[in-house]
Structure formats: structure tokens, C-alpha cells
Design an enzyme around this catalytic site. Structure first.
Site, PDB file in Angstrom:
ATOM      1  CB  SER A 193      -0.851   0.201   1.407  1.00  0.00           C
ATOM      2  OG  SER A 193      -0.038   0.155   2.463  1.00  0.00           O
ATOM      3  CB  THR A 239     -39.206  27.639 -12.096  1.00  0.00           C
ATOM      4  OG1 THR A 239     -40.267  28.061 -12.654  1.00  0.00           O
ATOM      5  CG2 THR A 239     -38.887  28.556 -10.880  1.00  0.00           C
ATOM      6  CG  HIS A 240     -40.353  23.743 -14.583  1.00  0.00           C
ATOM      7  ND1 HIS A 240     -40.606  22.666 -14.187  1.00  0.00           N
ATOM      8  CD2 HIS A 240     -41.221  24.882 -13.754  1.00  0.00           C
ATOM      9  CE1 HIS A 240     -41.873  22.871 -12.972  1.00  0.00           C
ATOM     10  NE2 HIS A 240     -41.714  24.051 -12.841  1.00  0.00           N
ATOM     11  CB  SER A 253     -12.450  23.144 -31.619  1.00  0.00           C
ATOM     12  OG  SER A 253     -12.494  22.507 -32.470  1.00  0.00           O
ATOM     13  CE  LYS A 259     -17.114  23.954 -29.990  1.00  0.00           C
ATOM     14  NZ  LYS A 259     -18.195  23.328 -30.121  1.00  0.00           N
ATOM     15  CD  GLN A 318      -3.147  -2.249   2.437  1.00  0.00           C
ATOM     16  OE1 GLN A 318      -2.210  -2.264   3.408  1.00  0.00           O
ATOM     17  NE2 GLN A 318      -2.906  -2.885   1.221  1.00  0.00           N
TER      18      GLN A 318
HETATM   19  N1  ARG Z   1      -1.404  -0.693   5.397  1.00  0.00           N
HETATM   20  C1  ARG Z   1      -2.349  -1.008   6.247  1.00  0.00           C
HETATM   21  C2  ARG Z   1      -3.659  -0.206   6.049  1.00  0.00           C
HETATM   22  O1  ARG Z   1      -3.606   0.808   5.471  1.00  0.00           O
HETATM   23  C3  ARG Z   1      -1.762  -0.723   7.798  1.00  0.00           C
HETATM   24  C4  ARG Z   1      -2.661  -1.617   8.907  1.00  0.00           C
HETATM   25  C5  ARG Z   1      -2.219  -3.012   8.729  1.00  0.00           C
HETATM   26  N2  ARG Z   1      -2.497  -3.909   9.776  1.00  0.00           N
HETATM   27  C6  ARG Z   1      -2.555  -5.154   9.682  1.00  0.00           C
HETATM   28  N3  ARG Z   1      -2.827  -5.676  10.714  1.00  0.00           N
HETATM   29  N4  ARG Z   1      -1.789  -5.896   8.482  1.00  0.00           N
HETATM   30  O2  ARG Z   1      -4.689  -0.558   6.562  1.00  0.00           O
END
Ligand code: ARG
Length: 465
Positions: free
Chosen positions: A24, A156-157, A278, A284, A323
Site C-alpha cells: 500500500s 424554474t423548469h 477546438s 470555438k 487498506q
Molecule cells: N497498510 C495498512 C492499512 O492501510 C496498515 C494496517 C495494517 N495492519 C495489519 N494488521 N496488517 O490498513
């Protein structure tokens, strides 16, 4: 080699695809400042409570500062093998200060860590959004004051309804942005509690001081339940809900700009700064920025929907599904920020075609209600009946292909004999808007007063800063 942060019981490396789905860092690297701030608060508290030594805490603090400046300079190497921001920071810390780095994770878990980091991040986003909305309001209010008496058709409308002033129309969005800011502030109040110290899910046996870390990070208090602290993301959902409503406001205004700039309508003009050409049609001038604001709304609402769906079936406490809370939210908030700034730019840039607006305001018998009101006020005719009489007069004017004020008095009198020439006084668009003096109405006097009140309010707020 197995993972050096949690690999004690593992003898094999994870599969490549396992790493790919698990990692991540590409997203949570944006939490680096919050992650380091929370770690510093945690280390200081551990030392104050006698859980680690003062000298270890000092080294940890210094090492974390070094990492912060390395990331700031761009010299920090984010490693995918270390999964996330928490382990990237801790691993670098151990390179910098040795085994003492391993004491930082006493009495905490990545579960409370990430919940803390993300709360801090969303809190910053709320503050930035609030400032952007205040600037948007200021731009609107300044233009509203300038155009407090500029007459335009109210719809309106999408049919011509009654004349209003351009300033009044702009102030409608100031009110909406004011409520948007209120919603963000409400979300901020609720999110401003600290999950830190909830540890994995059950709390910890170490004598930590959660009130101290909460205070150090600017939270109002620690969260009261450790399970709740690590497992809810309602603070993101609530902020994304506020963001979605705000984006819808931006989108509606953007749509009006698209309509107003169409040559079919031609009520306003945007400069070269906020239009594009354009590649094939040389004539345009496209309102691309407004169109993109309209479209960015999809990203914000999409982020809200995406996270609602991620969360909806999750049992307590932390699940790795969570995550996936960050990417969509970060993109959604960025889209909203851009939309607000683009709208602010367009508000400052746009030039209304006042003559065209005034002409359009009088089209479609827009002052028919003024005529009906005159019949009620002057001739004491009940409104229902006045409405009917006016309808007949409008039909007569339409038959002759003339505007209401162009219809000969005699023809009006053929329908209602008591009508006098005084009626002409209420049939112009200027007198129509001038007469709308009820609280919140479109009379130029009201609009100027409202705009000035807003300017004062925004100025006061800026000073309190
Ligand atoms: N990268 C994880 C997240 O964004 C951090 C928490 C991870 N916790 C775990 N028990 N693997 O959620």
C-alpha cells in the site's frame, strides 16, 4: 528472506502476486507527515510513562526528524517490500539509530497507527477545503456586490420565470458553500478523537497515557473503545459525504456556466484563461473547466460509494479490506479541491452580458406575476382571480406578438375595466426586481446588504484565521 518486520514465524518469501496485492506504500506514502508526527507523540509518551528510556525516545525523535527531512528532500527510498508507510519509516529508523528503533512499536499496532494517521490526514483535508470554500465565497460575494442590480432572468423548469438579479443568483451559491463548510466542520468535530493506543484491537497492558498522545496531536480526547478505534472509517465516509454534497453544488453551478456561455444563451463570457479551443473548429471557445468540474463530481461520489461498499460487510475489528479506504478518498478530495479552485477562478473571470441578460429577463412575460400582484394590491382582487385575469392579458399580448408593457391599455381594460395606466409602473424588469423586498428576496437593496454582510463575516473570519 521472510519479512523482517513481521516474519518471525515465516520461513518463505511471499509470492510475487501476494506482495503486489498487499502493498500500500504507493498510496499511504502520502501519510508520511502524519505517521511521523504520531510516532513522535507516541515515543515521547512512552518515555514520560517510563516505558522506554528518555535517551531512546530522544534518539527515536531525532531519527524521525531526519526521515521527515529525507522525505521532504526526495532522498528517502520508499520500498515496496516493506508494504506500507509505517514499516518504511520504522525500517529506516532502525538503519539510522539501531535497535532502539524497535522500541517505538511498544504498545501500539499498525491498526491504531493507520487509523490515527488517516484521521490526521482527513482533518488537514477538511481545513484545506474550508479555506478553499471561503475563497470561493469571497469571490462570489465580490461579484454579487458588483452586480447587485444587474437584472437577469430567473428560471424554474429552465423556463423564464421571474426577473432576479445576477448578484442574488451568485449569493445563492454563497449560502450553499456556507452549509458545505458547516458540514465539513461537523465532520471535523466528530473525527477529532485519537485512536492511538488502542493497539491491535484490545488496548495494551503497558501503562500508556492516551490522553497525552491525543493532546499532542491536537485531538480533543482519546477514542473511548479500542475496538471502535481501529475498525471504523465513518470519519472518512462522513467527510466524503460532505465532499459529495459540495461537489454536487459545484457541478450545478458548472452546468449553469455551460448553459450561460452557450451562444444560444450568451448571458456570460469566460476569458481565454478559462476556455479552450477546438483542434478543428477555429471559432470555438469551450467551457472545458466547467465541464470538468461537472465530471469531477463523479469521482467524489464514486469515492463515497466505493468506501461504503468496502465497509458494509466488515465484522469488527480491523480487516485488511480497510487498506482500500485511502486511494479513492484521496483522489476524491483532490478532485473536489480542484473543482472548488476552478469554480473560484471562473467566478472571478466571468463577464456577464448585461444588455442580453436584461432583454432575456423580460422575455416570456416574466413580469406577469407583478401584474397579478398589482391587481391584488390596487384593485383588491383575490389572487386566484387576479391570476386568471393576468393569464387572459398574457394570452392577448401573445396573440398580438407584443410584450406585456407594449400591450395597449385599452386591450387590458377590455379584460379588466378597472385597470389604470399606473399598471405600467410594475411591468418593467427593473421595477419587478426592485419590488421583491421581502426578506431573502432579490431586490438590489437586499442583495447589496446581504453581500456586504457576507463580506464582513468573511473578513472577520479571516482575521480570526
Ligand atoms: N497498510 C495498512 C492499512 O492501510 C496498515 C494496517 C495494517 N495492519 C495489519 N494488521 N496488517 O490498513
Amino acid at each position: 528472506m521472510s519479512n523482517k518486520m513481521w516474519g518471525g514465524r515465516f520461513s518463505e518469501r511471499p509470492d510475487e502476486i501476494m506482495e503486489e496485492i498487499n502493498v500500500s506504500i504507493d498510496v499511504d506514502r502520502h501519510l508520511f507527515a502524519q505517521d511521523i508526527a504520531a510516532s513522535k507523540a507516541h515515543a515521547a509518551m512512552l518515555a514520560a510513562q517510563g516505558i522506554i528510556t528518555a535517551s531512546d525516545a530522544k534518539n527515536i525523535g531525532k531519527g524521525l526528524d531526519t526521515i521527515l527531512s529525507e522525505i521532504g528532500k526526495g532522498s528517502f527510498e520508499f520500498k515496496r517490500a516493506l508494504e506500507d508507510i509505517h514499516m518504511n519509516v520504522e525500517s529506516r529508523l532502525s538503519e539510522l539509530i539501531g535497535p532502539a528503533a524497535g522500541r517505538l512499536h511498544t504498545a501500539r499496532s499498525r491498526n491504531d497507527q493507520v487509523a490515527t494517521d488517516f484521521r490526521l490526514y482527513v482533518r488537514d483535508i477538511i481545513d484545506e477545503t474550508d479555506a478553499a470554500l471561503a475563497a470561493f465565497q469571497r469571490a462570489l460575494v465580490e461579484r454579487a456586490l458588483e452586480h447587485a442590480a444587474t437584472v437577469m432572468p430567473g428560471f424554474t423548469h429552465l423556463q423564464t420565470a421571474q426577473p432576479v438579479t445576477f448578484g442574488h443568483h451568485l449569493l445563492a451559491y454563497v449560502e450553499m458553500a456556507g452549509r458545505d463548510r458547516g458540514r465539513f466542520q461537523d465532520a471535523r468535530k466528530r473525527l477529532n478523537e485519537s485512536p492511538l493506543g488502542a493497539a491491535a484491537l484490545a488496548g495494551t497492558s503497558f501503562p500508556i497515557d492516551r490522553h497525552a498522545t491525543a493532546k499532542a496531536l491536537g485531538f480533543d480526547r482519546p477514542m473511548a473503545n479500542s475496538l471502535d478505534a481501529v475498525s471504523d472509517r465513518d470519519f472518512v465516509l462522513e467527510t466524503l459525504s460532505a465532499a459529495s454534497i459540495c461537489a454536487v453544488h459545484m457541478s450545478r453551478f458548472a452546468e449553469e456556466i455551460v448553459i450561460w456561455t452557450s451562444p444560444l444563451v450568451g448571458m456570460i463570457r469566460l476569458s481565454d484563461k478559462f476556455t479552450t479551443g477546438s483542434s478543428i473548429m477555429p471559432q470555438k471557445r469551450n467551457p472545458d473547466a466547467a465541464e470538468l468540474v461537472r465530471a469531477k463530481t463523479g469521482r467524489v461520489i464514486g469515492a463515497l460509494n466505493g468506501l461504503l461498499i468496502v465497509m458494509k460487510g466488515l465484522p469488527l475489528a480491523y480487516q485488511k479490506d480497510m487498506q482500500e479506504d485511502k486511494q479513492g478518498a484521496m483522489e476524491g478530495f483532490a478532485a473536489l479541491s480542484l473543482a472548488i479552485r476552478a469554480m473560484t477562478g471562473m467566478v472571478r473571470d466571468l463577464v456577464p452580458d448585461e444588455a442580453k441578460m436584461k432583454l432575456a429577463a423580460g422575455e416570456g412575460y416574466a413580469t406577469a406575476t407583478d401584474l397579478a400582484d398589482w391587481l391584488v394590491r390596487t384593485l383588491k382582487i383575490p389572487f386566484r382571480e387576479a391570476h386568471h385575469v393576468t393569464g387572459r392579458i398574457v394570452a392577448k399580448a401573445a396573440e398580438g406578438g407584443v410584450a406585456l408593457h407594449e400591450l395597449p391599455l385599452k386591450q387590458m381594460q377590455a379584460i379588466e375595466p378597472k385597470i389604470t395606466k399606473d399598471v405600467l409602473g410594475v411591468l418593467s424588469v427593473e421595477s419587478s426586481v426592485k419590488s421583491r423586498t421581502s426578506f431573502g428576496g432579490t431586490a438590489p437593496k437586499n442583495v447589496a446588504a446581504q453581500a456586504k454582510a457576507w463580506l464582513k463575516r468573511l473578513e472577520k473570519e479571516r482575521k480570526l484565521g
